[in-house]
Design an enzyme around this catalytic site. Structure first.
Site, short mmCIF file in Angstrom:
data_model
loop_
_atom_site.label_atom_id
_atom_site.label_comp_id
_atom_site.label_asym_id
_atom_site.label_seq_id
_atom_site.Cartn_x
_atom_site.Cartn_y
_atom_site.Cartn_z
N SER A 1 -69.72 -4.56 -35.33
CA SER A 1 -69.64 -3.44 -34.78
C SER A 1 -70.73 -2.88 -35.07
O SER A 1 -72.14 -3.43 -34.97
CB SER A 1 -68.29 -2.87 -35.09
OG SER A 1 -68.03 -1.72 -33.97
N LYS B 1 -74.90 -4.29 -35.59
CA LYS B 1 -76.14 -3.83 -35.03
C LYS B 1 -77.11 -3.67 -36.24
O LYS B 1 -78.32 -4.14 -35.99
CB LYS B 1 -75.90 -2.32 -34.62
CG LYS B 1 -75.05 -1.95 -33.43
CD LYS B 1 -74.69 -0.88 -33.07
CE LYS B 1 -73.35 -0.38 -32.60
NZ LYS B 1 -72.92 -1.10 -31.13
N GLN C 1 -70.18 0.94 -23.27
CA GLN C 1 -71.15 1.74 -23.95
C GLN C 1 -72.60 1.68 -23.62
O GLN C 1 -73.36 0.69 -23.69
CB GLN C 1 -71.05 1.54 -25.37
CG GLN C 1 -71.51 2.52 -26.41
CD GLN C 1 -71.03 2.28 -27.65
OE1 GLN C 1 -70.99 1.05 -28.29
NE2 GLN C 1 -70.68 3.53 -28.34
N GLU D 1 -72.37 9.83 -28.63
CA GLU D 1 -71.52 9.48 -29.80
C GLU D 1 -72.34 9.46 -31.10
O GLU D 1 -71.73 9.92 -32.13
CB GLU D 1 -70.98 8.23 -29.49
CG GLU D 1 -69.94 7.79 -30.62
CD GLU D 1 -69.52 6.20 -30.67
OE1 GLU D 1 -69.08 5.77 -31.72
OE2 GLU D 1 -69.87 5.58 -29.63
N TRP E 1 -65.81 -2.54 -24.11
CA TRP E 1 -66.72 -1.57 -24.48
C TRP E 1 -68.01 -2.04 -24.84
O TRP E 1 -68.87 -1.47 -24.72
CB TRP E 1 -66.01 -0.97 -25.72
CG TRP E 1 -66.46 0.17 -26.31
CD1 TRP E 1 -67.07 0.38 -27.53
CD2 TRP E 1 -66.65 1.23 -25.43
NE1 TRP E 1 -67.63 1.75 -27.65
CE2 TRP E 1 -67.36 2.48 -26.49
CE3 TRP E 1 -66.29 1.85 -24.33
CZ2 TRP E 1 -67.58 3.68 -26.01
CZ3 TRP E 1 -66.81 3.09 -23.90
CH2 TRP E 1 -67.39 3.86 -24.65
N HIS F 1 -62.18 -6.27 -29.31
CA HIS F 1 -63.17 -5.63 -30.31
C HIS F 1 -62.37 -5.74 -31.59
O HIS F 1 -61.24 -5.68 -31.76
CB HIS F 1 -63.62 -4.35 -30.08
CG HIS F 1 -64.86 -4.01 -31.00
ND1 HIS F 1 -66.10 -4.45 -30.92
CD2 HIS F 1 -64.92 -2.66 -31.85
CE1 HIS F 1 -66.92 -3.95 -31.60
NE2 HIS F 1 -66.26 -2.88 -32.45
#
Length: 437
Positions: A261, A265, A303, A311, A357, A394
């Site tokens: 998640s 990244k 997203q 966010e 998402w 996810h």
């Protein structure tokens, strides 16, 4: 892509692969070639390893060649002003320099990669800082304490080390956070590979600015570098410490970096900005990782750049969201460019097909990795990039997905004769008007 073009690029790619420890070694160039000399950061860390990608301070410039000056130098890229960036509807051509010229051989990738590194730092993640003046490691049981000193300041943080039975030294995964579904310490150790975890939030707080954490204690609270780059930076300092701590029984030339998640990244960032990372494994990373900004733009229940800026602006460099929200087509790169920074070193990307998402239903991450694969194919190393995605949402890494990741680890960390032609057809690929020169 035409066979003759692939053959031409593959022959020239031999030089690039040799600079990364050979086709299957996956290791870094001890001379500090490529990304290690693409900017202001010093060309080597205090421990003698290659620097991560360019910083913004003084030191070795982008025009540097490899140690000893044996390779042609790259021109210092002139990063364009935001106001001059033209809209580009499709994924930008990774083979075209800012001055409009195109790569003609695989050897040109070193300079084009340096240029992309500067663009991505400038506009998305913030600058990679100058290499620290000193890094040391102290081992106490399974705890490796990493101490970093720079500019009269120092910080320290711990990494937890889990090793297989035996004397080592072992290759190892550095896992950003303990959140890594399906790829646990026991699973990895059973393959003869170490498992090292760090707590990223102590390095850079996962909270909206003002920026806080040990990275900012070291480089200043006014640093414009985002948390994703700071978390990746921490994995590089673990490698520094391992280079100086043979008692840890970890081979610092055979390091994979992974995370899930938001930490996936950061794993992509870690692999993109330090050539010592032998294998990069971003999992469930989506937007800000392997997710295409352009593919997400205008979609609902995914997203987008605008949403993620609301966010978690702390993940990115100052001004990224404000500048590019609703204007993703003016970015002179996209996620495929970030994935391509890893080339010619190997990378395998994991996502869930039903992870809406992350925009997997619309193929956003798949489109980016598919476009990045064009670079790997042009270099004649298409089996150095993998995509694995089962039908789940996810927070999941299936056994099949974990096995594919471990297959890459067995080949590129352990040197086993393992096939890494891992490519799940997951969505429609992007429409591209460009191809390899």
């Amino acid at each position: 892509m035409r066979t003759s073009v692939l053959h031409f690029f593959a022959m020239a790619a031999v030089l690039l692969l040799a600079g990364c420890g050979g086709e299957d070694a996956g290791g870094a160039d001890d001379a500090g070639d490529g990304l290690g000399e693409t900017g202001g950061a010093d060309a080597s860390t205090s421990s003698g390893g290659p620097s991560a990608a360019a910083g913004s301070g003084g030191g070795t410039s982008a025009a540097s060649a490899s140690a000893g000056g044996s390779e042609p130098s790259c021109s210092d890229p002139v990063v364009p002003e935001v106001s001059s960036l033209p809209p580009i509807a499709e994924h930008p051509d990774p083979f075209t320099f800012l001055d409009g010229t195109r790569m003609t051989t695989a050897a040109d990738w070193r300079c084009r990669r340096a240029e992309l590194s500067q663009l991505i730092q400038q506009f998305q993640y913030g600058p990679y800082p100058p290499s620290p003046e000193n890094v040391t490691g102290t081992l106490n049981g399974d705890r490796l304490t990493v101490k970093v000193a720079h500019g009269g300041k120092s910080i320290s943080f711990d990494a937890t080390v889990s090793l297989p039975n035996g004397s080592g030294p072992f290759p190892a995964f550095i896992v950003i956070s303990s959140l890594m579904p399906g790829l646990t310490a026991s699973v990895v150790n059973d393959k003869g590979i170490g498992y090292i975890t760090i707590d990223p939030n102590g390095i850079a707080a996962d909270a909206k600015p003002p920026r806080k954490g040990k990275f900012y204690d070291l480089y200043g609270s006014d640093s414009t570098t985002g948390a994703l780059m700071a978390w990746g930076w921490a994995t590089h300092r673990v490698i520094d410490a391992l280079e100086k701590t043979p008692d840890a029984r970890v081979d610092p030339t055979k390091i994979a970096v992974t995370g899930y998640s938001r930490y996936g990244k950061a794993a992509l960032v870690a692999g993109a900005f330090d050539e010592r990372v032998a294998l990069t494994v971003p999992a469930g990373s989506g937007a800000g990782g392997v997710g295409s900004w352009r593919a997400a733009e205008g979609k609902s229940n995914v997203q987008t750049l605008s949403q993620i800026n609301g966010e978690a602006p702390q993940w990115f460099g100052d001004g990224f969201g404000a500048t590019f929200s609703g204007k993703t087509t003016t970015l002179p790169f996209d996620a495929h460019s970030i994935v391509a920074l890893v080339a010619p070193r190997p990378i395998i990307v994991q996502e869930g097909k039903s992870d809406g998402w992350n925009n997997n239903r619309n193929g956003g991450p798949y489109q980016a990795v598919w476009a990045a694969r064009e670079v790997f194919e042009a270099l004649g190393i298409e089996d150095h990039i993998g995509w694995v995605a089962d039908d789940h949402s996810h927070g999941v890494v299936t056994t099949r997905e974990a096995d594919a990741i471990l297959g890459f680890a067995e080949r590129f960390l352990l040197g086993k004769d393992v096939t890494t032609d891992q490519w799940d057809e997951s969505a429609s690929p992007p429409t591209l008007s460009w191809s390899a020169p």
